[in-house]
Write a protein that holds these residues in place. Structure first.
Motif, PDB file in Angstrom:
ATOM      1  N   THR A   1      39.775 -43.794  -7.821  1.00  0.00           N
ATOM      2  CA  THR A   1      39.644 -44.156  -6.412  1.00  0.00           C
ATOM      3  C   THR A   1      38.473 -45.091  -6.158  1.00  0.00           C
TER       4      THR A   1
ATOM      5  N   MET B   1      25.324 -46.879  11.985  1.00  0.00           N
ATOM      6  CA  MET B   1      26.658 -46.421  12.395  1.00  0.00           C
ATOM      7  C   MET B   1      26.669 -45.901  13.828  1.00  0.00           C
TER       8      MET B   1
ATOM      9  N   VAL C   1      30.863 -31.738  -6.891  1.00  0.00           N
ATOM     10  CA  VAL C   1      30.827 -33.203  -6.809  1.00  0.00           C
ATOM     11  C   VAL C   1      29.417 -33.613  -6.364  1.00  0.00           C
ATOM     12  N   GLY C   2      28.798 -34.476  -7.126  1.00  0.00           N
ATOM     13  CA  GLY C   2      27.411 -34.872  -6.838  1.00  0.00           C
ATOM     14  C   GLY C   2      27.344 -36.160  -6.040  1.00  0.00           C
ATOM     15  N   ALA C   3      26.743 -36.070  -4.871  1.00  0.00           N
ATOM     16  CA  ALA C   3      26.550 -37.286  -4.056  1.00  0.00           C
ATOM     17  C   ALA C   3      25.302 -38.007  -4.562  1.00  0.00           C
TER      18      ALA C   3
ATOM     19  N   PHE D   1      29.552 -44.168  -3.300  1.00  0.00           N
ATOM     20  CA  PHE D   1      30.082 -42.859  -2.896  1.00  0.00           C
ATOM     21  C   PHE D   1      31.480 -42.642  -3.466  1.00  0.00           C
ATOM     22  N   ARG D   2      32.280 -43.686  -3.407  1.00  0.00           N
ATOM     23  CA  ARG D   2      33.648 -43.560  -3.921  1.00  0.00           C
ATOM     24  C   ARG D   2      33.639 -43.338  -5.433  1.00  0.00           C
TER      25      ARG D   2
ATOM     26  N   LEU E   1      42.386 -36.474  -1.999  1.00  0.00           N
ATOM     27  CA  LEU E   1      42.055 -35.440  -2.978  1.00  0.00           C
ATOM     28  C   LEU E   1      41.784 -34.085  -2.322  1.00  0.00           C
TER      29      LEU E   1
ATOM     30  N   ALA F   1      35.098 -39.713   1.613  1.00  0.00           N
ATOM     31  CA  ALA F   1      35.793 -40.496   0.573  1.00  0.00           C
ATOM     32  C   ALA F   1      36.826 -39.623  -0.152  1.00  0.00           C
ATOM     33  N   ILE F   2      36.502 -38.354  -0.372  1.00  0.00           N
ATOM     34  CA  ILE F   2      37.442 -37.440  -1.045  1.00  0.00           C
ATOM     35  C   ILE F   2      38.696 -37.248  -0.189  1.00  0.00           C
TER      36      ILE F   2
ATOM     37  N   LEU G   1      33.828 -40.898  11.715  1.00  0.00           N
ATOM     38  CA  LEU G   1      33.759 -42.353  11.514  1.00  0.00           C
ATOM     39  C   LEU G   1      34.284 -42.765  10.140  1.00  0.00           C
TER      40      LEU G   1
ATOM     41  N   ALA H   1      40.766 -40.386  -0.020  1.00  0.00           N
ATOM     42  CA  ALA H   1      41.488 -40.651  -1.275  1.00  0.00           C
ATOM     43  C   ALA H   1      42.648 -39.685  -1.480  1.00  0.00           C
TER      44      ALA H   1
ATOM     45  N   PRO I   1      33.634 -35.999 -11.672  1.00  0.00           N
ATOM     46  CA  PRO I   1      34.658 -36.520 -10.760  1.00  0.00           C
ATOM     47  C   PRO I   1      35.825 -35.544 -10.662  1.00  0.00           C
ATOM     48  N   LEU I   2      36.526 -35.570  -9.570  1.00  0.00           N
ATOM     49  CA  LEU I   2      37.667 -34.657  -9.402  1.00  0.00           C
ATOM     50  C   LEU I   2      38.833 -35.130 -10.268  1.00  0.00           C
TER      51      LEU I   2
ATOM     52  N   VAL J   1      29.842 -38.407  11.039  1.00  0.00           N
ATOM     53  CA  VAL J   1      30.051 -39.251   9.852  1.00  0.00           C
ATOM     54  C   VAL J   1      31.473 -39.087   9.337  1.00  0.00           C
TER      55      VAL J   1
ATOM     56  N   GLN K   1      29.087 -47.708   0.043  1.00  0.00           N
ATOM     57  CA  GLN K   1      30.338 -46.937   0.090  1.00  0.00           C
ATOM     58  C   GLN K   1      30.988 -46.906  -1.299  1.00  0.00           C
TER      59      GLN K   1
ATOM     60  N   PHE L   1      29.468 -38.641   3.436  1.00  0.00           N
ATOM     61  CA  PHE L   1      30.161 -39.875   3.053  1.00  0.00           C
ATOM     62  C   PHE L   1      31.042 -39.636   1.826  1.00  0.00           C
ATOM     63  N   VAL L   2      30.540 -38.818   0.899  1.00  0.00           N
ATOM     64  CA  VAL L   2      31.331 -38.487  -0.292  1.00  0.00           C
ATOM     65  C   VAL L   2      32.521 -37.601   0.112  1.00  0.00           C
TER      66      VAL L   2
ATOM     67  N   VAL M   1      25.281 -43.038  14.719  1.00  0.00           N
ATOM     68  CA  VAL M   1      25.242 -41.569  14.722  1.00  0.00           C
ATOM     69  C   VAL M   1      23.882 -41.078  15.233  1.00  0.00           C
TER      70      VAL M   1
ATOM     71  N   LEU N   1      22.851 -44.107   9.048  1.00  0.00           N
ATOM     72  CA  LEU N   1      23.249 -43.274  10.192  1.00  0.00           C
ATOM     73  C   LEU N   1      22.910 -43.981  11.508  1.00  0.00           C
TER      74      LEU N   1
ATOM     75  N   THR O   1      31.678 -41.697  -7.216  1.00  0.00           N
ATOM     76  CA  THR O   1      31.298 -40.354  -7.675  1.00  0.00           C
ATOM     77  C   THR O   1      32.466 -39.387  -7.701  1.00  0.00           C
ATOM     78  N   ILE O   2      33.522 -39.687  -6.939  1.00  0.00           N
ATOM     79  CA  ILE O   2      34.590 -38.678  -6.840  1.00  0.00           C
ATOM     80  C   ILE O   2      35.661 -38.854  -7.898  1.00  0.00           C
ATOM     81  N   SER O   3      35.982 -40.071  -8.226  1.00  0.00           N
ATOM     82  CA  SER O   3      37.030 -40.278  -9.224  1.00  0.00           C
ATOM     83  C   SER O   3      37.023 -41.732  -9.645  1.00  0.00           C
TER      84      SER O   3
END
Lengths: 211, 244
Positions: free
Chosen positions: B242, B99, A176-178, B234-235, A76, A70-71, A109, A74, A46-47, A106, B231, A66-67, B101, B96, B237-239
């Motif tokens: 968050t 959405m 960062v791993g999705a 996905f969130r 970041l 999200a970054i 959106l 957030a 994670p960051l 994506v 979602q 999508f990741v 897309v 996709l 994974t980053i922190s």
């Protein structure tokens, strides 16, 4: 004559027994071994603090953008870098949109402003190409800290290739791993696409090390 | 002390039997490797041939489009040479598509077939339950074949996936329906079984084909339930901060 035990005499038998024991141990522990093998590929984290930009690698537009969105959402990162991906046959025939277009849609959106998306020039056909393009970009922006977003099982090879291309500047990179749809490092062997992804990744790592 | 193997020539220095044995093994291995290198084209072509099932060449009365390079063009050619129905599988929409897309795959197929002048009335969809893959599509197709007893059906698929398709079809319970379904392997414009190793795309297709076929043999019961990430995943994974 008194029989004497010599290692040489029974060596072949012993080797067979050891191999058999190892095979049995591997079979009974197969789930742990396969999970560990899957987890080994993931070096993402994670960051811990904000970065300047986030780069979305090509190859899976169903999860990676999508990741990245999200970054940005957030707070970041405030910029998204996209590589100029080569087009598949279906794209050339006009059947599906380009992967870059899908990623841009994506991101849009997902609340990312189109103005903060930049494209690194030069066509790319592989992770190695992407690392070379980013290395050129980093030489022009040496202070920039970048989060590389890719599938989690792809992060180890990415780190290897990006470190090779970017040299000392690779210390500015975070991986960062999705997560992938369907499977993860604990059950990848139960899914066809998981098997293709994880075994293929080991083969590609071997190729990256050897060539 | 005289070593073994030197009786006929006592003056000659003997080679220990273990070294002789390893020399012989090394020579054999070198010979095999040289032979493999000499016949590498035939070997690699043969290996790719394992992935391909190319059986019945008769024009089917219906054709299902699964995948393959220029599969819509191939389907249109089949229609012009006597095939009546073109079947498009319709599975669960991925995020996709939801959405907006991407278009649903059957919608893309319908649009491409119309571009190729296939009449709208000849295009059908069949519902596939769950994630769309060979197994679920094969099940839906067998059900369709059961409901349409007079039809012969061709499945258009990627050339290096055709053996897998045949294997999956052969596992279906309804043999009378399976007998009427044959696989039509669609060649790729960039490579085929005689030159796949010369391009990255070909090598990837071959390796993936081998892995998929192996998986198919090792998992006759198919896959567990396929779940999409959310979602929140996905969130996360980053922190940790968050993800809330």
């Amino acid at each position: 004559m008194k029989p004497t035990f010599t290692f040489r005499k029974y060596r072949k038998g012993l080797v067979c027994v050891v191999i058999l024991a190892l095979c049995m141990a591997a079979y009974f522990e197969r789930y742990d071994i396969l999970s560990s093998a899957g987890a080994w590929l993931d070096v993402s984290a994670p960051l811990e603090r904000p970065v300047d930009s986030v780069m979305v690698l090509g190859g899976d537009s169903t999860t990676r953008p999508f990741v990245a969105a999200a970054i940005v959402r957030a707070g970041l990162a405030n910029k998204v870098i996209l590589p100029q991906l080569n087009h598949s046959s279906a794209v050339i025939d006009g059947i599906v949109p380009t992967e870059e277009q899908i990623t841009r849609d994506v991101l849009r959106l997902g609340g990312v402003d189109a103005n903060v998306i930049v494209r690194i020039p030069g066509p790319v056909n592989s992770t190695n190409d992407e690392s070379s393009r980013l290395a050129s970009y980093l030489r022009e922006h040496p202070e920039e800290r970048i989060a590389i977003v890719t599938s989690n099982y792809h992060t180890r090879r990415c780190r290897l290739l990006f470190a090779r291309s970017c040299g000392a500047l690779s210390q500015n990179l975070r991986f960062v791993g999705a997560p992938t749809d369907g499977f993860n490092s604990r059950d990848w062997w139960q899914f066809e696409s998981g098997t293709v992804a994880y075994v293929g990744e080991y083969l590609k790592i071997a190729q990256a090390i050897c060539f | 002390m005289q070593a073994q193997g030197s009786l006929s020539d006592p003056g000659h220095r003997a080679v220990p039997p273990r070294i002789q044995l390893w020399s012989w093994r090394l020579a054999m291995l070198s010979g095999l490797l040289f032979g493999a290198w000499l016949f590498r084209v035939q070997l690699l072509t043969y290996l790719a041939g394992v992935l391909i099932h190319d059986g019945n060449h008769a024009t089917p009365t219906a054709v299902l489009i699964y995948d393959g390079d220029r599969c819509f063009v191939v389907a249109a050619k089949l229609v012009s040479s006597g095939t009546n129905d073109v079947i498009l599988p319709s599975g669960r929409r991925n995020r996709l598509v939801r959405m907006g897309v991407l278009l649903p795959s059957e919608e893309i197929g319908r649009r491409e077939l119309l571009k190729q002048n296939v009449p709208e009335g000849n295009i059908y969809s069949i519902a596939v339950h769950g994630k769309m893959d060979c197994s679920t599509v094969a099940t839906a197709l067998c059900d369709w074949a059961e409901d349409h007893p007079g039809r012969t059906i061709g499945v258009l698929c990627d050339r290096f996936s055709s053996r897998k398709w045949r294997t999956i079809l052969n596992r279906a319970p309804n043999l009378s329906a399976v007998k009427r379904i044959h696989v039509i392997p669609v060649p790729d414009r960039h490579f085929n079984e005689t030159n796949w190793w010369q391009s990255k795309e070909g090598t990837m297709a071959f390796v993936n084909g081998i892995l998929r076929l192996t998986f198919c043999y090792l998992h006759p019961d198919g896959e567990p339930v396929w779940q999409e990430r959310t979602q929140a995943d996905f969130r996360a994974t980053i922190s940790a901060d968050t993800s809330q």
